[in-house]
Structure formats: structure tokens, C-alpha cells
Write a protein that holds these residues in place. Structure first.
Motif, PDB file in Angstrom:
ATOM      1  N   SER A 187       0.813  -1.222   0.000  1.00 33.51           N
ATOM      2  CA  SER A 187       0.000   0.000   0.000  1.00 33.51           C
ATOM      3  C   SER A 187       0.848   1.276   0.000  1.00 33.51           C
ATOM      4  O   SER A 187       0.327   2.367  -0.147  1.00 33.51           O
ATOM      5  N   GLU A 188       2.193   1.135   0.173  1.00 32.62           N
ATOM      6  CA  GLU A 188       3.038   2.333   0.285  1.00 32.62           C
ATOM      7  C   GLU A 188       3.912   2.581  -0.927  1.00 32.62           C
ATOM      8  O   GLU A 188       4.632   3.583  -0.975  1.00 32.62           O
ATOM      9  N   VAL A 189       3.941   1.645  -1.886  1.00 31.81           N
ATOM     10  CA  VAL A 189       4.796   1.826  -3.074  1.00 31.81           C
ATOM     11  C   VAL A 189       3.960   1.627  -4.337  1.00 31.81           C
ATOM     12  O   VAL A 189       2.904   0.989  -4.284  1.00 31.81           O
ATOM     13  N   PRO A 190       4.434   2.167  -5.473  1.00 29.39           N
ATOM     14  CA  PRO A 190       3.740   1.904  -6.739  1.00 29.39           C
ATOM     15  C   PRO A 190       3.649   0.398  -6.994  1.00 29.39           C
ATOM     16  O   PRO A 190       4.543  -0.352  -6.579  1.00 29.39           O
ATOM     17  N   GLU A 191       2.609  -0.037  -7.670  1.00 27.13           N
ATOM     18  CA  GLU A 191       2.374  -1.463  -7.916  1.00 27.13           C
ATOM     19  C   GLU A 191       3.599  -2.153  -8.531  1.00 27.13           C
ATOM     20  O   GLU A 191       3.967  -3.266  -8.155  1.00 27.13           O
ATOM     21  N   GLU A 192       4.307  -1.463  -9.491  1.00 30.21           N
ATOM     22  CA  GLU A 192       5.425  -2.130 -10.167  1.00 30.21           C
ATOM     23  C   GLU A 192       6.613  -2.352  -9.211  1.00 30.21           C
ATOM     24  O   GLU A 192       7.354  -3.327  -9.351  1.00 30.21           O
ATOM     25  N   VAL A 193       6.773  -1.474  -8.234  1.00 26.66           N
ATOM     26  CA  VAL A 193       7.849  -1.679  -7.246  1.00 26.66           C
ATOM     27  C   VAL A 193       7.530  -2.913  -6.390  1.00 26.66           C
ATOM     28  O   VAL A 193       8.393  -3.754  -6.135  1.00 26.66           O
ATOM     29  N   PHE A 194       6.256  -3.028  -5.997  1.00 25.52           N
ATOM     30  CA  PHE A 194       5.883  -4.191  -5.175  1.00 25.52           C
ATOM     31  C   PHE A 194       6.056  -5.488  -5.964  1.00 25.52           C
ATOM     32  O   PHE A 194       6.575  -6.484  -5.441  1.00 25.52           O
ATOM     33  N   LYS A 231      18.562  -7.779  15.769  1.00 26.32           N
ATOM     34  CA  LYS A 231      19.849  -7.590  16.429  1.00 26.32           C
ATOM     35  C   LYS A 231      20.536  -6.337  15.896  1.00 26.32           C
ATOM     36  O   LYS A 231      21.190  -5.611  16.621  1.00 26.32           O
ATOM     37  N   PHE A 232      20.362  -6.108  14.595  1.00 29.56           N
ATOM     38  CA  PHE A 232      21.052  -4.988  13.964  1.00 29.56           C
ATOM     39  C   PHE A 232      20.481  -3.653  14.428  1.00 29.56           C
ATOM     40  O   PHE A 232      21.189  -2.664  14.584  1.00 29.56           O
ATOM     41  N   GLY A 233      19.150  -3.625  14.655  1.00 27.43           N
ATOM     42  CA  GLY A 233      18.551  -2.434  15.260  1.00 27.43           C
ATOM     43  C   GLY A 233      17.909  -1.445  14.292  1.00 27.43           C
ATOM     44  O   GLY A 233      17.262  -0.498  14.726  1.00 27.43           O
ATOM     45  N   TYR A 234      18.112  -1.643  12.962  1.00 29.41           N
ATOM     46  CA  TYR A 234      17.571  -0.701  11.967  1.00 29.41           C
ATOM     47  C   TYR A 234      17.046  -1.478  10.761  1.00 29.41           C
ATOM     48  O   TYR A 234      17.474  -2.603  10.506  1.00 29.41           O
ATOM     49  N   GLU A 235      16.110  -0.858  10.056  1.00 28.24           N
ATOM     50  CA  GLU A 235      15.629  -1.458   8.815  1.00 28.24           C
ATOM     51  C   GLU A 235      15.336  -0.345   7.812  1.00 28.24           C
ATOM     52  O   GLU A 235      15.455   0.849   8.122  1.00 28.24           O
ATOM     53  N   LEU A 236      14.964  -0.759   6.605  1.00 33.48           N
ATOM     54  CA  LEU A 236      14.715   0.202   5.542  1.00 33.48           C
ATOM     55  C   LEU A 236      13.252   0.088   5.105  1.00 33.48           C
ATOM     56  O   LEU A 236      12.788  -1.001   4.767  1.00 33.48           O
ATOM     57  N   GLY A 237      12.554   1.219   5.093  1.00 29.58           N
ATOM     58  CA  GLY A 237      11.210   1.263   4.514  1.00 29.58           C
ATOM     59  C   GLY A 237      11.353   1.611   3.037  1.00 29.58           C
ATOM     60  O   GLY A 237      11.699   2.736   2.679  1.00 29.58           O
ATOM     61  N   VAL A 238      11.131   0.635   2.162  1.00 31.57           N
ATOM     62  CA  VAL A 238      11.489   0.791   0.747  1.00 31.57           C
ATOM     63  C   VAL A 238      10.532   1.720   0.003  1.00 31.57           C
ATOM     64  O   VAL A 238       9.314   1.665   0.197  1.00 31.57           O
ATOM     65  N   LYS A 239      11.121   2.573  -0.874  1.00 33.03           N
ATOM     66  CA  LYS A 239      10.326   3.426  -1.764  1.00 33.03           C
ATOM     67  C   LYS A 239      10.551   3.063  -3.234  1.00 33.03           C
ATOM     68  O   LYS A 239       9.626   3.081  -4.034  1.00 33.03           O
ATOM     69  N   GLU A 240      11.802   2.801  -3.601  1.00 35.54           N
ATOM     70  CA  GLU A 240      12.116   2.472  -5.002  1.00 35.54           C
ATOM     71  C   GLU A 240      13.145   1.338  -5.041  1.00 35.54           C
ATOM     72  O   GLU A 240      13.988   1.240  -4.157  1.00 35.54           O
ATOM     73  N   ILE A 241      13.066   0.552  -6.125  1.00 40.34           N
ATOM     74  CA  ILE A 241      14.068  -0.509  -6.345  1.00 40.34           C
ATOM     75  C   ILE A 241      14.462  -0.500  -7.817  1.00 40.34           C
ATOM     76  O   ILE A 241      13.615  -0.366  -8.694  1.00 40.34           O
ATOM     77  N   GLU A 242      15.772  -0.651  -8.053  1.00 41.86           N
ATOM     78  CA  GLU A 242      16.253  -0.789  -9.433  1.00 41.86           C
ATOM     79  C   GLU A 242      17.212  -1.977  -9.487  1.00 41.86           C
ATOM     80  O   GLU A 242      18.156  -2.050  -8.687  1.00 41.86           O
TER      81      GLU A 242
END
Ligand code: 4AD
Ligand code: MG
Length: 432
Positions: A51-58, A83-94
Motif C-alpha cells: 500500500s506504500e509503493v507503486p504497484e510495479e515496485v511491489f 539484532k542490527f537495530g535498523y531497517e529500511l522502509g522501501v520506496k524504489e528498487i532498481e
């Protein structure tokens, strides 16, 4: 937008960043994909929400295969569950480079298969953690030795000498002569110590040993120290300070890697307490016999069950002092009052890791050295240069060699020395 490394994620919480990474693993459901990313510096999770990214990114995220390389843009968030303590909320992928049918899957593989794919296996989280620990041990070695005023002297790799005996030499042609790959730089370091006082070397070492144990490599890296105007007792103090320094440095700087490997840090902390216990070879043999070992008599070298028993009786690395002359190399200083032992010590790591250091005070008497070189089946003519050290201003001197991979195996708490070096050379393996 800034391009960052995963390891620096903590400095970018709330910011949108760009990361170049590989997809180590992936889990998807209808509404969300979790990408396990690695970029060489660390591993962390990237979350792709439908619900947070364009359909093609998903769609793209759902189709990513293991070890595909990507550019990914997203927001760094805290992730208290990992354990690492951080994550990424993805917006774009190439996609940068596709990857199909990656051989190492998340299922279990046999060790031979993994070793055949060592060039890829290095990407996995445990191997990655181990190599970071290796790097820290190397870094801490230079830090320790530089602070103590040691000068690095690089001995040759192609040599005409066999300080550790002639049985495990790699021979090669040196034009019309025979040369050997170095089995120790020690003799050259002794010469260098007479010129620079405190010296060390750190280089590859070759032993054509037909040993197929979890402690033996054919090619390994050794750190050797040599100190002029120094007796064995002072050398032992430097040895234990050095090992404790390595353990402490890994505790201080490799917390995450130790977690990945599941190494118990409380156990490691014990190994930073000095001094390490010392036991004579004589007493060690007695201790073994008293405890039911009927396969050892005075004069034998210890096997790994013996070393394991001795070190485990102390729960700490332990120095075994003054071995029989007959089982040690020609250059060791004879005992002042006994002619059957030499002034030397091996440092035995606990938990079954065995010998990590071999060292000694050095013989300085010309006649004794000639006699010992002959007794070792070698020709003193090949050692004329070395014998010059006993001719011109000989001084008491001592030194030792620490095996890098054995030390890493011990600190990291892994089973086999083959995983402590990027591309191991083993009895039946020179690939990849
Ligand atoms: O005990 P070693 O053979 O001692 C020497 O070579 C001396 N010349 C050192 C010196 O006094 N300058 O080897 C030293 C260390 C061992 O304690 C062990 O940690 C490691 O090198 N080592 C090996 N590591 C992996 N695979 C092998 N085949 C090894 N042989 C020795
Ligand atoms: Mg040894």
C-alpha cells in the motif's frame, strides 16, 4: 539523496537514503515483502509494503531472486526486534545485476559443496562475520606492535633454509637452484633483531604437512616477533599481553560478528585476565599420566587430546614450558642445567583449540648451533649467514610465532581453521 552503507544506518534514522545491495534472502506475502539485504558492510531488512509503493515496485520486490544486486531507495527506521537495530522502509528498487539459480540456498549444504563454492560462500552472514573478526585481529596486531615499538621486517618467501625441519617443505625451482617456500621467517627476523632490536613479520607460511585436522592449513599466516637483549620470561609476558589484547579488541569492536557466530562473550572475557598459567612439559606429562592417559611417555610430542586436556584443566590459555630437545627445532636455547630440554614454550588455547603460539629463547653459541644444524640433518654451509649472528656481537634474544587462523578459530569459537581464511589451502584442496 545520500548513498550510504548499511553499517552506517544508525546515523540516518528518519532520512531517505540510497543503498547498493544484494538480496540475500526474501519473504513475501500478499501485502508485504521482507528483503534481507547485504552490502558487504552489514546485513539488514528492507520492508516493501504494497500500500506504500507503486504497484510495479511491489511486483519487482516479489520477483527478486537470491543474490540479485539492486539499488534501493528508502527511509531508515529503528527496528527494535532485530539484532542490527535498523531497517529500511522501501520506496524504489532498481535491478543492477540479475542472479538466477544461486547455488547456495538457505537450506543446509555439505562442507565440501560450500568449500567448492567458497568464492560465493564468503557472502553468507557467518563467513562474513568471521572475516570481520579476522580483519580486527590483523588491525589489533598492528596497533599492539606499533605501540610497543616493533619494526616490521618482511622476510623472504623464497628461501634456502628450513628452520622448522625438512619434512614439510614446499620445493620449487629457483633457476638452477632449489628453493623452498617459507615455513617461518624466524631466522631472518633474528638477523633483523640485531639491526632493529624489536621486529616482527606478518606473512604467508607454507607447510606441506600431510595433516588433515581441523587445525592444519597448508598455507597460513603467521605473525612472528623477535626481540634482542631479551630472555624467554619477558617474551612470555609479551605473548600473553598480545593474545589478551587481540581478544579484548574483538570484544570491543566485533560485538555484532560475535553475536552472528553465537560466541559466548563471557567465556572470551576470561581470556583477557593475565597472567596465563604456566606448566612445565615434565609436569604436563605427569598430569596426563595421572589422569589416565596411557598413550604418552616423557619425550613424546603432545597430540590434540593431550593439549585439550591440559588447557581445559586451567580454563585459560596455558603455556607449556621447556619441551624435550629432540622434538624441537635446532635454534632453541639449551637449558642451563639439563641437556634434555630447551628453553621454549607453546601457548595452548582452551576449548580444544590447541597450540596457537610456538616460541623460544634462541641459542647463541656458534659450536652448539653447528652441532644442532647437523643433528637436524642439514648442512651448516646453508646457514653461514645465520651463524654470523653468533660470530658478531651475539646477545640473548627470544621470539615466537602466532598462527593467525588458529587464533581466529579460537576467538570466534568455530570448529575448523579452514573457515578462518578467505581461500583455504588444504591437503586436497587448491580450488577455488
Ligand atoms: O610452532 P611453529 O611451527 O613455530 C615456528 O614456526 C617458529 N619459527 C615461530 C617463531 O618462534 N618465530 O608455528 C607457530 C604457529 C603455531 O603455534 C600455530 O599457531 C601456527 O603457527 N601453525 C599453523 N597454523 C595453521 N596450519 C598449520 N599447518 C600450522 N602450523 C603452525
Ligand atoms: Mg609449534
Amino acid at each position: 539523496m545520500e548513498q550510504i552503507s548499511i553499517i552506517d544506518a544508525k546515523d540516518y534514522v528518519g532520512q531517505t537514503v540510497k543503498i547498493g545491495a544484494w538480496v540475500a534472502n526474501k519473504r513475501s506475502s500478499g501485502k508485504i515483502s521482507f528483503l534481507q539485504l547485504r552490502d558487504g558492510t552489514a546485513y539488514f531488512q528492507a520492508v516493501v509494503v504494497k500500500s506504500e509503493v507503486p504497484e510495479e515496485v511491489f511486483q519487482l520486490a516479489k520477483e527478486l531472486t537470491q543474490e540479485t544486486s539492486i539499488w534501493v531507495v528508502g527511509e531508515i527506521r529503528e527496528d527494535t526486534r532485530s539484532k542490527f537495530g535498523y531497517e529500511l522502509g522501501v520506496k524504489e528498487i532498481e535491478v543492477v545485476g540479475e542472479s538466477h539459480d544461486y547455488p547456495i540456498t538457505p537450506k543446509e549444504h555439505g562442507v565440501d559443496f560450500l568449500m567448492d563454492h567458497r568464492h560465493l560462500w564468503l557472502r553468507s552472514s557467518q563467513q562474513h562475520a568471521l572475516m570481520l573478526i579476522r580483519n580486527e585481529v590483523i588491525r589489533a596486531t598492528y596497533e599492539f606492535l606499533n605501540a610497543q615499538g616493533f619494526v616490521k621486517m618482511d622476510p623472504p618467501i623464497l628461501t634456502g633454509s628450513a628452520p622448522e625441519g625438512t619434512t614439510d617443505l614446499f620445493e620449487t625451482n629457483y633457476f638452477d637452484q632449489t628453493a623452498y617456500l617459507s615455513q617461518s621467517g624466524q631466522l631472518y627476523l633474528e638477523a633483523a633483531a640485531m639491526a632493529f632490536s624489536k621486529v616482527f613479520s606478518f606473512g604467508p607460511t607454507f607447510r606441506a604437512e600431510k595433516s588433515k585436522t581441523r587445525r592444519h592449513l597448508i598455507e597460513f599466516w603467521m605473525i612472528e616477533l623477535e626481540m634482542a637483549f631479551m630472555h624467554q620470561e619477558d617474551s612470555l609476558e609479551i605473548q600473553e599481553q598480545y593474545v589478551a589484547y587481540l581478544v579484548q579488541s574483538v570484544l570491543d569492536n566485533c560485538d555484532y560478528a560475535l553475536d552472528v557466530l553465537g560466541r559466548d562473550k563471557e567465556i572470551l572475557k576470561k581470556y583477557t585476565k593475565l597472567p596465563y598459567p604456566r606448566i612445565s612439559y615434565d609436569d604436563a606429562v605427569e598430569l596426563l599420566i595421572k589422569n589416565g592417559f596411557d598413550d604418552i611417555t616423557w619425550g613424546d610430542d603432545f597430540g590434540s587430546p593431550h593439549e585439550t586436556f591440559i588447557a581445559n584443566s586451567y580454563d585459560q590459555p596455558v603455556f607449556i614450558l621447556n619441551y624435550p630437545k629432540a622434538i624441537k627445532p635446532f635454534y632453541m636455547k639449551p637449558h642451563p642445567t639439563r641437556d634434555d630440554v630447551v628453553i621454549c614454550a607453546d601457548l595452548i588455547a582452551p576449548e580444544g583449540y590447541g597450540e596457537i603460539i610456538g616460541g623460544s629463547e634462541r641459542a647463541t653459541d656458534y659450536d652448539y648451533l653447528v652441532e644442532q644444524i647437523r643433528a637436524a640433518g642439514q648442512d651448516e654451509k646453508d646457514y653461514e649467514w645465520y651463524l654470523d649472528l653468533s660470530r658478531y656481537g651475539a646477545v640473548p634474544h627470544a621470539g615466537f610465532g602466532l598462527g593467525l587462523e588458529r587464533t581466529i578459530t579460537f576467538i570466534a569459537g568455530i570448529d575448523h581453521v579452514r573457515e578462518a581464511i578467505p581461500f583455504p589451502r588444504l591437503l586436497n584442496r587448491i580450488y577455488p
